[in-house]
Scaffold this active site. Structure first.
Site, short mmCIF file in Angstrom:
data_model
loop_
_atom_site.label_atom_id
_atom_site.label_comp_id
_atom_site.label_asym_id
_atom_site.label_seq_id
_atom_site.Cartn_x
_atom_site.Cartn_y
_atom_site.Cartn_z
N ASP A 43 33.35 38.21 50.60
CA ASP A 43 33.45 38.61 49.33
C ASP A 43 33.16 39.20 48.71
OD1 ASP A 43 34.43 37.85 46.43
OD2 ASP A 43 31.78 37.48 45.75
N ASP A 91 27.83 34.38 47.54
CA ASP A 91 27.01 34.79 46.27
C ASP A 91 26.83 33.24 46.72
OD1 ASP A 91 28.85 33.16 44.64
OD2 ASP A 91 28.36 34.77 43.21
#
Length: 805
Positions: A494, A695
């Protein structure tokens, strides 16, 4: 006791968690589903605790009822969550013991799974029962001793602190018997008289070696075998042969006796087990170090006075005073003071972190030069440190999939060795070598066999690997994640918060018409109250410029696209290019400027007025700096043969700009959170092993879809359950570290398994062929386990960055 009380005592009870309940109707549905199950006397479900308690009818088949209860709850649309009970197991000596304990635990009604670890001498049991008494009784019937492990306990069994005196005493008694054997190498032929050999060997055989008889008898009584049985049989045969030759010899004749073989073999095995347990204790060093970070006392401020109180008496909301140099006792928020906090033993970050009012601190870290007053947010088992300890402990207690092969081998190991020993005796006897030679060769077969090394090969490497990882801020959820990580061939990253700092700043405000400040104020109105990084950047910019931000009504977040609200009577929407296109907003007036900003890596958001015909008001551009170690992480992965991919919900220009700076050729941009899992599934096609790095919150579906999910986290916000591996501190370089450590751990597992099998595959045929003296065979068996554990301990030399000490 009357018949009714006896029946009540005999009726089993289950207590387990039920996931998915949200209201009283859920409780009713679960209770009805349980009550309708044949054999259930009563069922009670508590919504507040999420637990169900079930009492069975007297005489009900508990073994059949357990899966029926699980099936009933599943059909009702909920999930059973058994409690995980940790047990310390005393008395295990080899892989055969592990298999026997697991089998005994698995037979207990209510047990869904049981995993026993020889290296830590512990068991983890997923159990639906109310109390662990049935588990302890099952272990006792199998010939071992089990004690429940408390939350605060550290995986250091009592037997990991070995006593040295039995080994020293055995050496003292055996040395006079062994010296004549050594003297023969130099042509010195002298043997102690038979009565002295017997006098020295008997205490070693039946006193110091009593543990082998006890453990071997327990194994036989349970219908199984273990290393202790092999040692007891082999040394007893040598001792018995010596006694028979001595007592049956004609007067004046001194036959060659084998008391030295039985005594020296027992001494060598005791020495090997002593060295092994000392080395094995070092495998849990990381867990002990983590647990030792908990201070016993905290200085609490109450009614304006500071007082020292036991940590167990500190509650949430208490004010804790932390003086310079002290260890932080609780998780909390700084309300007074400024200091530097050393979080290296928790997050792996080498540099101290500045803390001031409003910042979070984590229990176990060390305060620097300033005095801090902290409001407690978590204590006891709810602290980050306690969760880390539980996670590491769970990973060390678990089993890697490769262990299944070892378990299958160990299940038949002892019976096969006994059969080979009998065949060796029969073969040498039939060849005319005599009973004496045949028996000695059979004894050598028994004592060379080593199921211990097989049982320790995998768990010791996993324990050391997970412990080293924890020291460097990498929390590995289970052994399977550690094993799979070594095969990773693709890593999908990401962008925001993973490769970049995740703290974007507003770098450009471009109105289509009208004042710039008006555009910024309207955008800030939409973002007021939002915790999104881009929203914080907008509101911070409006605050810096002293703008008056109007109020917003009917705020609505559109997942993955943007936000909508009514501001000063106008319907405004702020979001991505895709969002604007779906709304029919013409972006062409500022398209060229947006392209320029995106070309240099800026993220662009658009503000539009949808009160009438869709009308573009302007754009806002954000910049987010790349983390210093991101480029190094990508380079190291690529050098290790791992393909790297950027998967981002950001616009293509911004994503490609970041990828270009990091040297990543494959970019998947403008991917909505719910579609990242589809990207991961596509990458897995063709046999690739994919790790997803995110995350741990917005990327949860992708983390779950990957072969290995790697969650980036900070020291006070740990997404421990979102992925197989959690990286404390959010350093992307640790992705490469985690894969490198996994590969090194896997190499140790392979080396250990090779040597464990090699000891037996080579040693047993040599012993059967008469090429190994029982003393040499005993020495080889004794030191095989020690060598396997020592090899695993070499992993402790691993250092972050791909280096070793």
């Amino acid at each position: 006791m009357n018949s009714e009380s006896i029946a009540a005592a005999a009726a089993p009870r289950w207590s387990f968690g039920v996931e998915g309940m949200t209201c009283a109707s859920c409780v009713s549905r679960v209770e009805k589903a349980l009550a309708r199950t044949p054999g259930v006397a009563s069922a009670s479900v508590n919504l507040a605790t999420g637990n169900a308690t079930v009492d069975a009818e007297a005489g009900a088949d508990a073994g059949a009822l357990t899966p029926a209860l699980v099936a009933a709850i599943t059909r009702a649309g909920y999930t059973v969550k058994p409690q995980v009970i940790g047990l310390d197991i005393d008395g295990m000596s080899c892989a055969s013991c592990v298999a026997r304990v697991e089998k005994a635990l698995s037979k207990v009604p209510g047990v869904q799974s049981a995993s026993v670890n020889l290296a830590s001498e512990s068991a983890q049991v997923a159990y639906l029962g109310d109390e662990p008494a049935a588990l302890l009784a099952a272990v006792a019937r199998a010939g071992y001793t089990a004690t429940p492990r408390s939350e605060a306990a550290v995986a250091v069994p009592a037997s990991a602190w070995p006593q040295w005196w039995p080994v020293a005493f055995a050496v003292a008694l055996s040395l006079p018997l062994a010296l004549p054997m050594l003297g023969m190498l130099w042509g010195v032929h002298w043997m102690p008289p038979a009565w002295l050999q017997w006098l020295l060997a008997t205490p070693v055989q039946f006193w110091l070696g009593a543990r082998f008889y006890r453990a071997g008898w327990k194994a036989l009584r349970a219908g199984s075998g273990n290393m202790d049985l092999l040692v007891a049989l082999g040394t007893s045969a040598a001792y018995g042969l010596s006694l028979w030759l001595w007592l049956g010899a004609p007067d004046g004749m001194r036959p060659h006796l084998y008391f030295e073989a039985s005594a020296v073999v027992i001494t060598l095995v005791l020495l090997g087990k002593w060295l092994e347990t000392r080395a094995r204790r070092q495998t849990t060093d990381a867990l002990r170090e983590l647990s030792a970070l908990r201070p016993e006392v905290a200085r609490v401020r109450r009614d304006g006075k500071d007082m020292d109180v036991p940590l167990a008496r500190v509650g949430v909301g208490d004010l804790v005073v932390i003086r310079p140099g002290e260890r932080v006792p609780v998780d909390g928020e700084v309300i007074e003071g400024v200091s530097q906090i050393d979080e290296s033993l928790i997050s792996g970050e080498s540099l101290p972190v500045a803390k001031e009012a409003g910042d979070r601190v984590t229990g176990g870290s060390v305060n620097g030069e300033g005095l801090l007053v902290v409001r407690t947010r978590a204590v006891g088992t709810e602290t980050v440190l306690a969760r880390i300890v539980r996670l590491v402990e769970g990973a060390q207690a678990g089993k890697a999939p490769v262990q299944r092969l070892v378990d299958r081998v160990s299940a038949v190991f002892v019976p096969v060795v006994l059969l080979l020993a009998v065949l060796t005796f029969v073969g040498w006897t039939m060849s005319g070598a005599g009973v004496e030679v045949a028996l000695l060769n059979a004894v050598a077969v028994l004592v060379i066999a080593c199921p211990c090394a097989l049982g320790l090969a995998t768990p010791t490497a996993i324990m050391v690997g997970t412990g080293v990882a924890a020291r460097h801020g990498m929390l590995i959820k289970d052994a399977e994640a550690l094993e799979v990580a070594h095969r990773v061939s693709v890593v999908a990253f990401d962008k925001t918060g993973t490769l970049t700092e995740g703290r974007p700043e507003l770098v450009a405000v471009e109105p289509q018409s009208g004042p710039r400040g008006e555009l910024l104020a309207r955008a800030a109105a939409l973002q007021a109250g939002s915790e999104h990084p881009l929203a914080r950047a907008v509101t911070a910019a409006a605050l810096r410029e002293g703008l008056t931000v109007p109020s917003a009504d009917a705020l609505t977040a559109v997942a993955g696209r943007g936000i909508a609200a009514t501001v000063e009577g106008r319907e405004l929407k702020l979001g991505s290019s895709r969002f604007m296109e779906e709304l029919g907003v013409d972006l062409s007036p500022l398209a060229a400027r947006a392209a320029q900003l995106q070309a240099v890596g800026r993220t662009v958001s658009w503000l539009a007025d949808l009160s009438g015909a869709p009308r573009l008001l302007g754009l806002l551009a954000f910049g987010d700096s790349i983390k210093p170690s991101a480029a190094q992480a990508v380079q190291r992965l690529q050098a290790a043969g791992v393909r790297t991919i950027l998967v981002s919900g950001d616009n293509r220009g911004a994503a490609e700009a970041v990828a270009a700076q990091l040297g990543m050729a494959d970019v998947r941009a403008e991917v909505l959170p719910e579609h990242k899992a589809d990207v991961v599934a596509g990458l897995k096609q063709g046999g690739a092993v994919v790790a997803m790095v995110g995350d741990g919150i917005n990327d949860a579906p992708a983390l779950a879809a990957a072969d290995v999910g790697i969650a980036m986290s900070t020291g006070t916000d740990v997404a421990m359950h979102a992925a197989g591996i959690t990286l404390m501190g959010g350093d992307p370089a640790r992705v490469a570290d985690a894969i490198d450590l996994s590969r090194r751990t896997w190499n140790k597992i392979r080396q250990n398994l090779f040597w464990a099998f090699a000891y037996n595959v080579v040693g047993i045929p040599l012993a059967a062929a008469g090429m190994l003296d029982p003393v040499i065979a005993g020495g080889a068996m004794a030191f095989s386990s020690f060598s396997v554990v020592s090899n695993a301990l070499l992993l402790r030399r691993w250092r972050a960055g791909g280096g070793k000490r």
